[in-house]
Scaffold this motif. Structure first.
Motif, PDB file in Angstrom:
ATOM      1  N   LEU A 279      70.615  -0.794 -33.092  1.00 45.09           N
ATOM      2  CA  LEU A 279      70.780  -1.271 -34.475  1.00 45.09           C
ATOM      3  C   LEU A 279      69.408  -1.367 -35.147  1.00 45.09           C
ATOM      4  O   LEU A 279      69.293  -1.358 -36.365  1.00 45.09           O
ATOM      5  CB  LEU A 279      71.471  -2.633 -34.498  1.00 45.09           C
ATOM      6  N   ILE A 280      68.382  -1.461 -34.339  1.00 49.35           N
ATOM      7  CA  ILE A 280      67.010  -1.489 -34.891  1.00 49.35           C
ATOM      8  C   ILE A 280      66.614  -0.046 -35.183  1.00 49.35           C
ATOM      9  O   ILE A 280      66.748   0.816 -34.314  1.00 49.35           O
ATOM     10  CB  ILE A 280      66.013  -2.077 -33.852  1.00 49.35           C
ATOM     11  N   PRO A 281      66.147   0.251 -36.394  1.00 46.63           N
ATOM     12  CA  PRO A 281      65.758   1.634 -36.690  1.00 46.63           C
ATOM     13  C   PRO A 281      64.709   2.140 -35.694  1.00 46.63           C
ATOM     14  O   PRO A 281      63.827   1.370 -35.284  1.00 46.63           O
ATOM     15  CB  PRO A 281      65.178   1.567 -38.104  1.00 46.63           C
ATOM     16  N   ILE A 282      64.819   3.391 -35.326  1.00 49.74           N
ATOM     17  CA  ILE A 282      63.924   3.968 -34.320  1.00 49.74           C
ATOM     18  C   ILE A 282      62.454   3.867 -34.750  1.00 49.74           C
ATOM     19  O   ILE A 282      61.574   3.624 -33.932  1.00 49.74           O
ATOM     20  CB  ILE A 282      64.330   5.433 -33.981  1.00 49.74           C
ATOM     21  N   SER A 283      62.220   4.015 -36.077  1.00 49.78           N
ATOM     22  CA  SER A 283      60.831   3.926 -36.562  1.00 49.78           C
ATOM     23  C   SER A 283      60.243   2.554 -36.220  1.00 49.78           C
ATOM     24  O   SER A 283      59.081   2.441 -35.803  1.00 49.78           O
ATOM     25  CB  SER A 283      60.804   4.137 -38.081  1.00 49.78           C
ATOM     26  N   ALA A 284      61.057   1.504 -36.356  1.00 49.16           N
ATOM     27  CA  ALA A 284      60.584   0.143 -36.095  1.00 49.16           C
ATOM     28  C   ALA A 284      60.434  -0.105 -34.601  1.00 49.16           C
ATOM     29  O   ALA A 284      59.532  -0.827 -34.161  1.00 49.16           O
ATOM     30  CB  ALA A 284      61.554  -0.868 -36.700  1.00 49.16           C
ATOM     31  N   ARG A 285      61.302   0.530 -33.794  1.00 49.32           N
ATOM     32  CA  ARG A 285      61.180   0.384 -32.337  1.00 49.32           C
ATOM     33  C   ARG A 285      59.857   0.990 -31.860  1.00 49.32           C
ATOM     34  O   ARG A 285      59.197   0.465 -30.977  1.00 49.32           O
ATOM     35  CB  ARG A 285      62.355   1.101 -31.643  1.00 49.32           C
ATOM     36  N   ILE A 286      59.507   2.125 -32.475  1.00 48.77           N
ATOM     37  CA  ILE A 286      58.239   2.779 -32.116  1.00 48.77           C
ATOM     38  C   ILE A 286      57.070   1.896 -32.551  1.00 48.77           C
ATOM     39  O   ILE A 286      56.127   1.646 -31.814  1.00 48.77           O
ATOM     40  CB  ILE A 286      58.145   4.173 -32.784  1.00 48.77           C
ATOM     41  N   MET A 287      57.180   1.410 -33.792  1.00 53.77           N
ATOM     42  CA  MET A 287      56.111   0.592 -34.366  1.00 53.77           C
ATOM     43  C   MET A 287      55.830  -0.631 -33.503  1.00 53.77           C
ATOM     44  O   MET A 287      54.682  -1.002 -33.257  1.00 53.77           O
ATOM     45  CB  MET A 287      56.538   0.172 -35.784  1.00 53.77           C
ATOM     46  N   ASN A 288      56.913  -1.272 -33.048  1.00 47.89           N
ATOM     47  CA  ASN A 288      56.783  -2.525 -32.317  1.00 47.89           C
ATOM     48  C   ASN A 288      55.886  -2.387 -31.085  1.00 47.89           C
ATOM     49  O   ASN A 288      54.968  -3.173 -30.877  1.00 47.89           O
ATOM     50  CB  ASN A 288      58.185  -3.012 -31.924  1.00 47.89           C
ATOM     51  N   ILE A 289      56.119  -1.350 -30.317  1.00 46.13           N
ATOM     52  CA  ILE A 289      55.342  -1.204 -29.068  1.00 46.13           C
ATOM     53  C   ILE A 289      53.874  -0.869 -29.376  1.00 46.13           C
ATOM     54  O   ILE A 289      52.957  -1.336 -28.713  1.00 46.13           O
ATOM     55  CB  ILE A 289      55.999  -0.155 -28.136  1.00 46.13           C
ATOM     56  N   CYS A 290      53.666  -0.076 -30.430  1.00 52.48           N
ATOM     57  CA  CYS A 290      52.293   0.300 -30.807  1.00 52.48           C
ATOM     58  C   CYS A 290      51.527  -0.917 -31.298  1.00 52.48           C
ATOM     59  O   CYS A 290      50.342  -1.103 -30.984  1.00 52.48           O
ATOM     60  CB  CYS A 290      52.315   1.383 -31.898  1.00 52.48           C
ATOM     61  N   ASP A 291      52.222  -1.757 -32.087  1.00 58.07           N
ATOM     62  CA  ASP A 291      51.617  -2.970 -32.627  1.00 58.07           C
ATOM     63  C   ASP A 291      51.222  -3.908 -31.477  1.00 58.07           C
ATOM     64  O   ASP A 291      50.145  -4.496 -31.478  1.00 58.07           O
ATOM     65  CB  ASP A 291      52.637  -3.657 -33.550  1.00 58.07           C
ATOM     66  N   GLN A 292      52.107  -3.998 -30.493  1.00 57.28           N
ATOM     67  CA  GLN A 292      51.846  -4.874 -29.339  1.00 57.28           C
ATOM     68  C   GLN A 292      50.605  -4.409 -28.586  1.00 57.28           C
ATOM     69  O   GLN A 292      49.737  -5.211 -28.254  1.00 57.28           O
ATOM     70  CB  GLN A 292      53.043  -4.818 -28.372  1.00 57.28           C
ATOM     71  N   TYR A 293      50.553  -3.101 -28.334  1.00 54.21           N
ATOM     72  CA  TYR A 293      49.410  -2.579 -27.577  1.00 54.21           C
ATOM     73  C   TYR A 293      48.120  -2.881 -28.324  1.00 54.21           C
ATOM     74  O   TYR A 293      47.159  -3.393 -27.755  1.00 54.21           O
ATOM     75  CB  TYR A 293      49.556  -1.069 -27.349  1.00 54.21           C
ATOM     76  N   ASP A 294      48.109  -2.568 -29.621  1.00 61.32           N
ATOM     77  CA  ASP A 294      46.877  -2.736 -30.382  1.00 61.32           C
ATOM     78  C   ASP A 294      46.484  -4.205 -30.492  1.00 61.32           C
ATOM     79  O   ASP A 294      45.296  -4.547 -30.420  1.00 61.32           O
ATOM     80  CB  ASP A 294      47.003  -2.102 -31.773  1.00 61.32           C
ATOM     81  N   ALA A 295      47.483  -5.078 -30.637  1.00 61.64           N
ATOM     82  CA  ALA A 295      47.185  -6.515 -30.743  1.00 61.64           C
ATOM     83  C   ALA A 295      46.585  -7.018 -29.429  1.00 61.64           C
ATOM     84  O   ALA A 295      45.621  -7.788 -29.433  1.00 61.64           O
ATOM     85  CB  ALA A 295      48.456  -7.282 -31.089  1.00 61.64           C
ATOM     86  N   LEU A 296      47.160  -6.575 -28.302  1.00 58.90           N
ATOM     87  CA  LEU A 296      46.643  -7.013 -27.000  1.00 58.90           C
ATOM     88  C   LEU A 296      45.199  -6.575 -26.792  1.00 58.90           C
ATOM     89  O   LEU A 296      44.385  -7.297 -26.229  1.00 58.90           O
ATOM     90  CB  LEU A 296      47.522  -6.457 -25.867  1.00 58.90           C
TER      91      LEU A 296
END
Ligand code: FE2
Length: 353
Positions: A279-296
């Motif tokens: 139900l989560i758009p694929i673009s946002a699913r991709i974004m989420n993991i990238c954001d996490q990596y960069d934040a870490l």
């Protein structure tokens, strides 16, 4: 510039007829070549595509109907105007010839002035259709150029917007720049089409644009946020989507989608919609993991930067706070395959930029 004279190809198995038509065409100011059968006609037409073909209908081996069909079906000779010169008067032969691509008919014996007129007419027709084709090509080029300009403008606007937002945020310009590349890499790795991969490259940097509307006192607070402040902070998703949702470029549409859902989690534990799974758009699913990596990997006033290895470990194995079940399994898989690229991107696009 001198214009080349139109070329007429005369095809007839009767030699006297060939010579007669050739002479008249030359007298009318055209260049004229002859062919005594269908095979030779096709060969000559391919060698130098004629403007007009005066084509005998009845010839041994390959008749005029077949010659016409072959000329019309080859891209090189398709624009030749074909006049069938024939003794055949019956309706069926005419229909057959028209279907084969013949434009005009002339009865044998040939009337000289009628021949001149018909050749002149088909040449005019060809000139108009060439003119139209050129105009269409020109128009298509202009439309393409215009579309490229519009896309360039979109990209510039996005870059400006994103830069403006990053002035307020703890995240740097380099962070949003890196996000473009991470997201595009993951999109490619999971097999998204080229249009999507390009769109996410330009759309993903706008994920936190809604932070423009979050008060500085909350955005830049050094200590932990209280419940009320946290609610305000979380509203940046909806605010960003609202801001971008008014545009209708593919970048802004995807940007709005990412802004709204980039904090959703695959297991349904995210915000603002607590959406689960696909139900989560694929673009946002991709974004989420990238954001996490960069934040870490990034240093913040309240935390140290982690190494590449440590960041990958937290995302793929978990640390209690971040867990693999937060991510789409396919996206997580792609992340593992792209991990080295992420390291490269992080190291190449450094925060001092
Ligand atoms: Fe965010």
């Amino acid at each position: 510039m001198t214009e080349t004279k139109p070329l007429v190809l005369v095809v007839d198995d009767d030699e006297s007829m060939r010579l007669l038509l050739q002479r008249q065409m030359e007298n009318d100011g055209y260049r004229a070549v002859t062919a005594e059968n269908g095979f030779s006609a096709i060969e000559k037409a391919i060698g130098e595509p004629p403007d007009v073909v005066l084509l005998d209908a009845l010839m041994p081996e390959m008749d005029g109907f077949e010659v016409a069909e072959r000329l019309k079906s080859s891209e090189r000779t398709a624009t030749a105007q074909i006049i069938m010169v024939t003794v055949l008067e019956d309706h069926q032969s005419k229909i057959r010839a028209l279907k084969a691509g013949v434009q005009e008919f002339l009865s044998k014996p040939v009337d000289r002035s009628e021949l001149s007129l018909r050749v002149h007419n088909v040449l005019m027709l060809k000139r108009y259709s060439n003119f139209l084709a050129d105009q269409n090509r020109l128009l298509e080029q202009k439309v393409e150029e215009r579309s490229r300009q519009v896309l360039r403008s979109y990209r510039e606007t996005i870059a400006t917007l994103t830069r403006a937002a990053s002035y307020k945020d703890e995240a740097t310009g380099a962070h949003v720049h890196r996000i473009s590349y991470y997201t595009e890499d993951i999109a490619q790795a999971i097999g998204m089409n080229a249009g999507f991969c390009e769109a996410i490259h330009y759309a993903s940097p706008m994920h936190d644009i809604g932070k423009i509307a979050i008060p500085d006192a909350i955005l830049q607070k050094r200590g932990p946020l209280d419940e009320h402040e946290w609610e305000i902070m979380k509203s940046h998703s909806a605010l960003g989507a609202q801001l971008l949702g008014t545009g209708d470029s593919p970048y802004l549409r995807m940007g709005a989608e990412i802004a709204l859902h980039h904090h959703e989690r695959w297991d349904g534990g995210g915000y603002p919609g607590r959406l689960k799974g696909e139900l989560i758009p694929i673009s946002a699913r991709i974004m989420n993991i990238c954001d996490q990596y960069d934040a870490l990997r990034s240093e913040r006033p309240y935390k140290k930067a982690l190494s590449h290895q440590a960041a990958v470990e937290i995302i793929t194995v978990g640390d209690g706070r971040t867990l693999p079940i937060h991510f789409d399994p396919d996206v997580l898989d792609a992340f593992k395959r792209c991990a080295e690229r992420f390291r490269e991107i992080f190291e190449t696009i450094a925060d001092c930029q």
